[in-house]
Design a protein around this motif. Sequence first.
Motif, PDB file in Angstrom:
ATOM      1  N   ASP A   1     -48.915  72.875 -10.756  1.00 24.95           N
ATOM      2  CA  ASP A   1     -49.313  71.738  -9.932  1.00 24.95           C
ATOM      3  C   ASP A   1     -50.797  71.805  -9.579  1.00 24.95           C
TER       4      ASP A   1
ATOM      5  N   GLN B   1     -48.647  67.647 -15.228  1.00 23.45           N
ATOM      6  CA  GLN B   1     -47.758  67.395 -14.097  1.00 23.45           C
ATOM      7  C   GLN B   1     -46.350  67.037 -14.570  1.00 23.45           C
TER       8      GLN B   1
ATOM      9  N   SER C   1     -52.797  70.782 -12.594  1.00 22.27           N
ATOM     10  CA  SER C   1     -52.757  69.327 -12.721  1.00 22.27           C
ATOM     11  C   SER C   1     -53.683  68.666 -11.696  1.00 22.27           C
TER      12      SER C   1
ATOM     13  N   ALA D   1     -49.397  65.085  -6.355  1.00 23.20           N
ATOM     14  CA  ALA D   1     -49.369  66.496  -6.746  1.00 23.20           C
ATOM     15  C   ALA D   1     -49.046  67.365  -5.533  1.00 23.20           C
TER      16      ALA D   1
END
Length: 303
Positions: free
Chosen positions: A128, A164, A131, A90
């Motif tokens: 992001d 993601q 996620s 990530a």
Amino acid sequence: MSTEVVPQKYVFYYYTPSIVAAAIFAVIFALTTIAHGFQLIRSRTWYFIPMFIGALMEAIGYVGRIMSHSDKENLGPYIMQSLLLLVAPALFAASIYMVLGRLIAYLDAAHHSMIRLNWLTKFFVLGDVLSFMMQGGGGGMMAKATEESADLGQKLILGGLFVQLLFFGGFVVVAIRFHTQIVREPTVLASSLQTGGKNGWLTLLRVLYGASALIMVRSIFRVVEYIQGNKGYLMRNEVWLYIFDAVLMAAAVFLFNLVHPSNVILSEDRKGYTGGEAGLQDVEMQRHHGGRKHRDSENRQRR
């Protein structure tokens, strides 16, 4: 007489983690982390810090697998490797998002972006972060080491992986559309700058594609892995973790050692760049004025 239901113990590993494989990738990620550290300090590309931290997390994660080799039931090393290896990509994605935004600005090509340039990086990085938090929260729930908490944790991780993939898929669409437009209608700056080699903006764009593809394949693998669950085929066989995670993530990080964004973006103006957004705007103004001078020169020559 009532009987208390005792939660079943969660099995960490259905195999003995390979100390050789873990040691190899711990060293690989340690070396690429050191290289990124030197490149980061030398070029002052502070926006690339997430890539550096992610590579460091990968190295520490494989150290955790080394520790698990001799004690498969030790919770600490298991959580170390499980959580760090899960969330590190990530951070790679965050750096990739920021590189594209800066490349578009550097080429004076904001009009070719599907998303307004002021929001492009923020939008994808926020996705992001969401996620990252979901996967991290799921990993924390798995630390309770019971079947019930592990099941809930895996579902939360799975949701984070889907988020993601969703944002990454959107990012790839934006990048491809920008690539198509800039090639079809190049800006003055894009036409005057190098496209190939380590310093070429088109090379950097292709590296973004390559790293994105590697992260996408890895994320799809993780989705399938968590859909199958702890007792599934992928989690019961260690080799797939190395094929579809370790190798792919090492390649993604190493790509940016070879073609670092600092080779392309701000390569001529780095001495005057402070690393902040204000510095970036100042440099872009300089590049814009340079492009305008270039156009004026062409007009005078035609006359």
